[in-house]
Motif scaffolding. Structure first.
Motif, PDB file in Angstrom:
ATOM      1  N   LYS A 149       0.841  -1.190   0.000  1.00 35.80           N
ATOM      2  CA  LYS A 149       0.000   0.000   0.000  1.00 35.80           C
ATOM      3  C   LYS A 149       0.882   1.250   0.000  1.00 35.80           C
ATOM      4  CE  LYS A 149      -3.903  -2.112   2.448  1.00 35.80           C
ATOM      5  NZ  LYS A 149      -4.821  -1.980   3.619  1.00 35.80           N
ATOM      6  N   VAL A 150       0.567   2.156  -0.911  1.00 38.68           N
ATOM      7  CA  VAL A 150       1.395   3.343  -1.107  1.00 38.68           C
ATOM      8  C   VAL A 150       0.524   4.595  -1.097  1.00 38.68           C
ATOM      9  CG1 VAL A 150       3.100   4.464  -2.597  1.00 38.68           C
ATOM     10  CG2 VAL A 150       2.923   1.963  -2.565  1.00 38.68           C
ATOM     11  N   ALA A 151       0.950   5.610  -0.350  1.00 41.19           N
ATOM     12  CA  ALA A 151       0.293   6.924  -0.377  1.00 41.19           C
ATOM     13  C   ALA A 151       1.259   7.937  -0.988  1.00 41.19           C
ATOM     14  CB  ALA A 151      -0.111   7.362   1.021  1.00 41.19           C
ATOM     15  N   ILE A 152       0.743   8.763  -1.892  1.00 43.86           N
ATOM     16  CA  ILE A 152       1.573   9.737  -2.608  1.00 43.86           C
ATOM     17  C   ILE A 152       0.872  11.092  -2.611  1.00 43.86           C
ATOM     18  CG2 ILE A 152       2.664  10.287  -4.824  1.00 43.86           C
ATOM     19  CD1 ILE A 152       2.453   7.279  -5.500  1.00 43.86           C
ATOM     20  N   THR A 153       1.626  12.147  -2.295  1.00 45.62           N
ATOM     21  CA  THR A 153       1.085  13.499  -2.471  1.00 45.62           C
ATOM     22  C   THR A 153       1.646  14.075  -3.762  1.00 45.62           C
ATOM     23  OG1 THR A 153       2.888  14.622  -1.268  1.00 45.62           O
ATOM     24  CG2 THR A 153       0.994  13.827   0.027  1.00 45.62           C
ATOM     25  N   ALA A 154       0.844  14.904  -4.438  1.00 46.68           N
ATOM     26  CA  ALA A 154       1.269  15.438  -5.735  1.00 46.68           C
ATOM     27  C   ALA A 154       0.647  16.809  -5.973  1.00 46.68           C
ATOM     28  CB  ALA A 154       0.872  14.485  -6.859  1.00 46.68           C
ATOM     29  N   GLY A 155       1.293  17.581  -6.850  1.00 45.44           N
ATOM     30  CA  GLY A 155       0.744  18.880  -7.236  1.00 45.44           C
ATOM     31  C   GLY A 155       1.066  19.981  -6.240  1.00 45.44           C
ATOM     32  N   PRO A 156       0.514  21.163  -6.469  1.00 46.28           N
ATOM     33  CA  PRO A 156       0.721  22.293  -5.565  1.00 46.28           C
ATOM     34  C   PRO A 156      -0.374  22.352  -4.503  1.00 46.28           C
ATOM     35  CG  PRO A 156      -0.487  23.036  -7.468  1.00 46.28           C
ATOM     36  CD  PRO A 156      -0.283  21.539  -7.649  1.00 46.28           C
ATOM     37  N   THR A 157      -0.232  23.266  -3.574  1.00 44.36           N
ATOM     38  CA  THR A 157      -1.355  23.652  -2.710  1.00 44.36           C
ATOM     39  C   THR A 157      -1.664  25.117  -2.989  1.00 44.36           C
ATOM     40  OG1 THR A 157       0.058  24.313  -0.851  1.00 44.36           O
ATOM     41  CG2 THR A 157      -0.699  22.011  -0.923  1.00 44.36           C
TER      42      THR A 157
END
Length: 414
Positions: free
Chosen positions: A204-212
């Motif tokens: 299981k993998v969690a990834i954050t991406a993009g700007p805020t």
């Protein structure tokens, strides 16, 4: 998880290849006639097929036949101006999910081994990040030559997949190794390679991406140039290998990767909340997002008006939560933590410092001077971990993501 299977007569099975884009290269050799049946199998299983025909191959099978079987025009010339307008060599190389050369002659194998790009087929292979398969076909004496065996060994060591050859009676009258594998055998080997590399099932993998985006008032915000392309490519690369992926994305103009659970957020605090929840539920956490370090202390409820007597506007900024550091300092159910460092100077120094200071297992650094990374199709990564480092050279973000996933998995499994 696995595609639907169909019976393929005499004990074989046919997979549903719907959506798979296959480039079939045909080189000169009498076995070229067998490739027509192989293409028919691909089309019957709903694959999209593009055929690249060498000049020598056109002496054995005609473009008209291959066009009828594949359902697409046949590409032949590297310097065809009309091909460049539509499906030129670079476009064809990027289009492919897999490239298979059947038959692969001794001449093509030799040229491919040394990296030549003097015809359309060799150029497509050199320009593509897709997996490449060779089905060798030649006289038994040519196949037994030390130089041919060394060429095939070199290609295999570089990741090229070899299918066959078989042994038996040859068109020239000889008997021995060098017969091209049968179409059904080539088809089965291709399907196995495309579908059975599900080596990350259960991970299981969690990834954050993009700007805020950090609001100033109802119509304005503070943000950055991140497109999210790298994070989305990593998510797809993990999912392609069977991992269960959660993608926590800031506002980007990208479609959700296939078989990925996407969670949309806007602000850094929203991303922090989703990240802390996901971190303890996953084996690997990758902070690829370009999270705003600061936010406005007090967001105006109304649009801030410009006035003639005020040439300056002062905003009071306060720190946002440090997502990657908070995840990496978890004391219970801590995942393997991968961070990113986008720097404009002293890249190596800052990356190593961030690795230690934030308690990361791996950090991926890149130089963003001149905006050469944000929104671009290519990237370069310098990886650092405890007592180790490695450079992933410039490549498309899709190809780079696949290489990065392999590095992450190797470190995670240690």
């Amino acid at each position: 998880m696995f595609p639907k299977l169909w019976f393929l007569g005499a004990g074989g099975v046919m997979r549903n290849l719907n959506g798979k884009r296959i480039v079939v290269g045909i080189t000169g050799g009498i076995a070229a006639y067998k490739t027509i049946e192989f293409i028919r199998l691909l089309r019957k299983s709903n694959a999209e097929v593009r055929v690249v025909l060498t000049a020598a191959a056109a002496e054995f099978v005609t473009p008209l036949t291959l066009q009828a079987i594949s359902g697409n025009p046949v590409a032949q010339s590297l310097l065809d101006p009309q091909a460049e307008l539509a499906m030129g060599h670079i476009e064809l190389a990027k289009w492919a999910d897999a490239i298979i050369i059947a038959p692969a002659s001794a001449d093509f194998i030799a040229r491919f081994t040394v990296g030549m790009a003097n015809d359309l087929l060799s150029t497509v292979c050199l320009a593509s990040a897709a997996p490449i398969f060779l089905a060798p076909a030649m006289n038994q004496q040519m196949f037994s030559q030390a130089v041919t065996r060394q060429n095939l060994k070199s290609l295999a060591e570089r990741g090229v997949k070899l299918i066959g050859p078989n042994s038996g009676f040859q068109a020239c009258g000889d008997v021995g190794a060098g017969r091209m594998s049968e179409p059904a055998e080539i088809y089965a080997a291709l399907c196995e390679a495309l579908f059975l590399r599900q080596d990350l099932l259960g991970i299981k993998v969690a990834i954050t991406a993009g700007p805020t985006r950090e609001a100033i008032d109802p119509v304005r915000y503070i943000s950055n140039h991140s497109s999210g392309k790298m994070g989305f490519a990593i998510a797809q690369a993990f999912a392609d290998r069977g991992a269960e992926v959660t993608l926590i994305s800031g506002p980007v103009n990208l479609a959700a990767p296939d078989k990925v659970n996407r969670i949309n957020v806007v602000s850094a605090r929203q991303m922090w909340q989703q990240s802390m929840k996901s971190a303890v539920e996953n084996h690997i956490f990758i902070g690829c997002a370009a999270v705003a370090d600061y936010r406005v202390a007090e967001v105006s409820e109304q649009k801030i008006k410009k006035t003639d007597d005020n040439d300056e506007l002062t905003l009071n900024l306060i720190k946002n939560p440090d997502i990657i550091a908070d995840v990496a300092h978890l004391t219970e159910n801590r995942p393997f933590v991968v961070g990113f460092a986008a720097e404009t100077q002293n890249v190596e120094q800052y990356a190593k410092d961030k690795l230690q200071r934030k308690n990361l297992d791996l950090i991926c650094a890149n130089d963003v001077v001149g905006g050469s990374v944000f929104g671009a199709e290519q990237n370069t990564l310098h990886l650092f971990w405890q007592n180790g480092e490695k450079v992933l050279p410039t490549d498309t973000k899709k190809a780079l993501a696949k290489s990065l996933v392999q590095e992450i998995i190797e470190l995670y499994r240690k």
